[in-house]
Design an enzyme around this catalytic site. Sequence first.
Site, PDB file in Angstrom:
ATOM      1  N   ASP A  20       0.819  -1.220   0.000  1.00 52.80           N
ATOM      2  CA  ASP A  20       0.000   0.000   0.000  1.00 52.80           C
ATOM      3  C   ASP A  20       0.853   1.270   0.000  1.00 52.80           C
ATOM      4  O   ASP A  20       0.839   2.046   0.947  1.00 52.80           O
ATOM      5  CB  ASP A  20      -0.947  -0.007   1.207  1.00 52.80           C
ATOM      6  CG  ASP A  20      -1.812  -1.253   1.264  1.00 52.80           C
ATOM      7  OD1 ASP A  20      -2.245  -1.716   0.200  1.00 52.80           O
ATOM      8  OD2 ASP A  20      -2.048  -1.756   2.381  1.00 52.80           O
ATOM      9  N   GLU A 194     -12.985  -0.579  -6.929  1.00 52.78           N
ATOM     10  CA  GLU A 194     -12.925  -1.514  -5.805  1.00 52.78           C
ATOM     11  C   GLU A 194     -12.511  -0.798  -4.514  1.00 52.78           C
ATOM     12  O   GLU A 194     -13.202  -0.868  -3.518  1.00 52.78           O
ATOM     13  CB  GLU A 194     -11.943  -2.656  -6.108  1.00 52.78           C
ATOM     14  CG  GLU A 194     -11.849  -3.718  -5.032  1.00 52.78           C
ATOM     15  CD  GLU A 194     -13.066  -4.618  -4.952  1.00 52.78           C
ATOM     16  OE1 GLU A 194     -13.279  -5.229  -3.886  1.00 52.78           O
ATOM     17  OE2 GLU A 194     -13.814  -4.727  -5.949  1.00 52.78           O
ATOM     18  N   GLU A 313      23.899   6.231   5.711  1.00 53.86           N
ATOM     19  CA  GLU A 313      23.315   5.223   6.587  1.00 53.86           C
ATOM     20  C   GLU A 313      23.461   3.839   5.952  1.00 53.86           C
ATOM     21  O   GLU A 313      23.217   3.665   4.760  1.00 53.86           O
ATOM     22  CB  GLU A 313      21.839   5.530   6.838  1.00 53.86           C
ATOM     23  CG  GLU A 313      21.603   6.840   7.587  1.00 53.86           C
ATOM     24  CD  GLU A 313      22.254   6.845   8.960  1.00 53.86           C
ATOM     25  OE1 GLU A 313      22.186   5.816   9.666  1.00 53.86           O
ATOM     26  OE2 GLU A 313      22.842   7.877   9.333  1.00 53.86           O
ATOM     27  N   GLU A 315      21.530   1.512   6.270  1.00 54.99           N
ATOM     28  CA  GLU A 315      20.192   1.077   5.841  1.00 54.99           C
ATOM     29  C   GLU A 315      19.718   1.832   4.605  1.00 54.99           C
ATOM     30  O   GLU A 315      18.519   1.801   4.280  1.00 54.99           O
ATOM     31  CB  GLU A 315      19.196   1.213   6.994  1.00 54.99           C
ATOM     32  CG  GLU A 315      18.941   2.619   7.496  1.00 54.99           C
ATOM     33  CD  GLU A 315      19.919   3.107   8.554  1.00 54.99           C
ATOM     34  OE1 GLU A 315      19.621   4.115   9.202  1.00 54.99           O
ATOM     35  OE2 GLU A 315      21.006   2.490   8.727  1.00 54.99           O
TER      36      GLU A 315
END
Length: 432
Positions: A20, A194, A313, A315
């Site tokens: 999402d 939907e 970083e 990450e």
Amino acid sequence: MPAGAARADNPVVQTIYTADPAPMVYNGRVYLYTGHDEDGSTYFTMKDWRVFSSADMVNWTDHGSPMSISTFSWASQDAWAGHTVYRNGKFYWYVPVKDRASGQMAIGVGVSTSPTGPFSDALGRPLVRNGEIDPNVFIDDDGQAYLYWGNPNLWYVKLNSDMISYSGSPTQIPLTTAGFGTRTGNASRPTLYEEAPWVYKRGSLYYNVYAAKCCSEYIAYSTAPGPTGPWTFRGTVMPTQGSSFTNHPGIVDFNGGSYFFYHNGALPGGGGFTRSVAVEKFSYNADGTIPVMNMTTTGAPQIGTLNPYVRQEAETIAWESGVETEPSTEGGMNVGFIENGDYIKVKGVGFGSGASSFSARVASAASGGRIELRLGGTGGTLVGTCTVPGTGGWQSWTTVTCPVSGATGTQDLYLRFTGGSGNLFNVNWWQF
């Protein structure tokens, strides 16, 4: 992993399952707000939300989880698809959660002064509640904000400038076949709409991109001359594909390009309840229509290069194998759960005339290991090796430095981790 897969950059996050996507452009970066599918889920088992960001659309920094179900004392479960907008110096994150008192799905609002949080409950109660999901907020040129949401219906309400209250009553947008296409074989749902509306404006035209039909969903869109309609069905954005029976759109313009975010089940163990966010770059047709796009493993092209001479970083990742991230005692996140042979790919690193040394912030409750610095692949040119010692704890940080030779020009950098068995060490940041 095979070499072909190692070069892929979609899905954009591989350390966890994400779903999402809700992209937002702020201060020269794209912030990507996602849901988080738990490992091994057999339902939409989702307990928190996640944030990632990128300045170049390929190397994504993990900012962890700044908001969870526990942020909302009145919510019991279901950290489902949300959307974040910036206004009044604050970031507002609209999310559907299950209201404990009523048992219905309701829309809550998290608020923060930072795009990466932490977020707190802005209201202490739902903003709206009618059992429907998938909030999306659009702020029009005149400053009027609209909250859209809904499955099986499509609703909107005008938000006040404080972004946490509204004027008037929630209003249903008529789901006509002229507006949202014709669905066959489902008398209770005659249109293709939907869920997952994503409303935005381009020029004088309003777009509503949404998940269509079920199940499996695809992405379709409609356009209108105004923010509440009347809508005209325009067709398909992304056909059904990708081993997830849901999909969810998010569209932003960034640095002169247009980007379409979606999710699929492309990671190992992936599927309808273990999804992953991906992105494609696209160009609108001359008449303003959106081209049909297919899922790729390539993803978006890189914007510019990554600067290795400032602290990066650990990450911040274009692709990885085997590692995970976790909160660091030094702030932000660190890379952990590193085992022998795991690696991180950082794409398009601009070494210029050449790097002479490499430093990394590391910690190890074991006996450490080595960071191999390789160019172009996990078996590519070795330009340096840093030895990581045991430091007495997984959050007992020290900085190691090693010489580097041969790292010039623009290269894909692979940090390849080697050592004994089990978890070797953690990495918080690095810098050439």
